[in-house]
Design an enzyme around this catalytic site. Structure first.
Site, PDB file in Angstrom:
ATOM      1  N   CYS A 157     -72.777  25.681  57.101  1.00  0.00           N
ATOM      2  CA  CYS A 157     -73.645  25.014  56.125  1.00  0.00           C
ATOM      3  C   CYS A 157     -73.948  25.875  54.900  1.00  0.00           C
ATOM      4  O   CYS A 157     -73.822  25.424  53.753  1.00  0.00           O
ATOM      5  CB  CYS A 157     -74.940  24.578  56.801  1.00  0.00           C
ATOM      6  SG  CYS A 157     -75.707  25.860  57.826  1.00  0.00           S
ATOM      7  N   HIS A 250     -81.300  24.132  52.811  1.00  0.00           N
ATOM      8  CA  HIS A 250     -81.030  25.568  52.649  1.00  0.00           C
ATOM      9  C   HIS A 250     -81.096  25.930  51.164  1.00  0.00           C
ATOM     10  O   HIS A 250     -80.464  25.276  50.325  1.00  0.00           O
ATOM     11  CB  HIS A 250     -79.635  25.923  53.167  1.00  0.00           C
ATOM     12  CG  HIS A 250     -79.496  25.904  54.655  1.00  0.00           C
ATOM     13  ND1 HIS A 250     -80.545  25.680  55.513  1.00  0.00           N
ATOM     14  CD2 HIS A 250     -78.397  26.096  55.445  1.00  0.00           C
ATOM     15  CE1 HIS A 250     -80.106  25.734  56.763  1.00  0.00           C
ATOM     16  NE2 HIS A 250     -78.813  25.979  56.747  1.00  0.00           N
TER      17      HIS A 250
END
Length: 354
Positions: A157, A250
């Site tokens: 990710c 994130h």
């Protein structure tokens, strides 16, 4: 089915009850290209209706057409997989290592979010906006491993967030050195991954194997396919990864030294123009990079759902006294950084090769 309507490709999900598996279910439940017909999970979940087998914790209810589907074992020979052509894998790495080849041997195309095979030299590690040509490794993989299916992987990710922003910079100015500091959401570790008492009022400056994944995967993704092998990109990269008390999204502070030298406005321009798949009409695709001009953006709560969670939001592009430029990038880690990445890979593959 109406006249002229294309028949949907039947797909399945492995690890369907977990965090990323649930995102796969959301993305595939009403997909224009794919029909979700098989949900596989552990023996503990097999035989139960999906709504009873998983603890659902997404922001919308389980899709009506999915909730009563019966979960099946992770077995490629199960009758529910007989007509399935594409399988999306949300398995943990150790289980992916075991089960994904079994599905490939049965002729299935595996689009995997797991790390197990990402760095194998005959396995495509793909972000379609960045290195779609690496899908050509599939034929080498089939010949080498003797199966009719294939394993196609998407990156970690945090790697996806960084590499999508680095690609247009590399193409225009070259890359000499990159440093990345991440602030990663707890959903990346799964529902039970980080205890609440460990993360509330806290930051954890360690995520196992995360820094290594970012450093190795980035060089493969930005490398060149030559004579059936990927020549790794030639620049220095260092990452420092932290877990923070954010549910989804994130955030990364990225510092870039280019070969040619670049000003912030030039970086902003190449990022903003970067839209390589816009003419393919892929259902999950969104503009890869969205620029925010505000001094305090991007922020997870405000920006993670940009482009239905598929856009990387970039802000604070500015000059750096050590590197050339620095900026902040944000992605929705379980959509663009996980399930959405696999689905986009599959959409691109179908569009180009089927």
């Amino acid at each position: 089915m109406s006249k002229g309507e294309k028949m949907k490709i039947k797909v399945g999900v492995l690890g369907a009850t977990g965090s990323v598996g649930q995102r796969f279910v959301q993305l595939l439940a009403d997909h224009p290209m794919f029909e979700l017909t098989a949900l596989a999970a552990s023996e503990r979940s097999a035989g139960k209706k999906y709504k009873d087998a998983c603890y659902w914790f997404q922001d919308r209810d389980i899709p009506e057409n999915i909730k009563d589907m019966v979960v099946i074992p992770t077995d490629p020979k199960h009758e529910e997989f007989e007509d399935v052509d594409i399988v999306f894998s949300a398995l943990p790495s150790d289980l992916a290592k075991k089960f994904e080849p079994e599905f490939a041997k049965e002729g299935k195309l595996i689009f995997s979010n797991a790390s197990a095979y990402r760095m194998e030299e005959d396995v495509p590690l793909v972000i379609p906006e960045v290195n779609a040509d690496h899908l050509e490794l599939i034929e080498i993989q089939r010949e080498k491993r003797g199966w009719d299916g294939a394993i196609i992987t998407n990156p970690n990710c945090s790697t996806i967030c960084a590499v999508i922003t680095l690609k247009p910079i590399m193409d225009k100015f070259g890359l000499e050195a990159v440093f990345i500091a991440t602030m990663q959401a707890v959903s990346g570790a799964g529902y039970n991954g980080v205890p609440s008492m460990a993360i509330l009022d806290n930051l954890i400056p360690f995520i196992k194997n995360e820094e290594e994944k970012m450093q190795t995967e980035s060089l493969k993704l930005l490398g060149t396919l030559k004579d059936g092998k990927v020549e790794l990109a030639n620049f220095k990269i260092s990452a420092s990864c932290n877990r923070v008390a954010v549910i989804d999204g994130h955030t990364e502070s990225i510092f870039v030294k280019t070969k040619e030298g670049a000003e912030p406005e030039e970086i902003k321009e190449v990022m903003d123009k970067f839209d390589p798949l816009k003419d393919l009409n892929l259902p999950t695709y969104a503009k890869p990079i969205v620029i925010r001009e505000e001094i305090d953006r991007p922020q997870p709560r405000l920006d993670r759902n940009e482009g239905n969670g598929m856009s990387i939001v970039v802000g604070r592009i500015r000059k750096d006294p050590i590197f050339d430029v620095k900026y902040t990038a944000l992605e929705h880690n379980t959509i663009r950084g996980a399930a959405g990445a696999s689905v986009l890979n599959a959409e691109y593959f179908v569009k180009k090769y089927i």
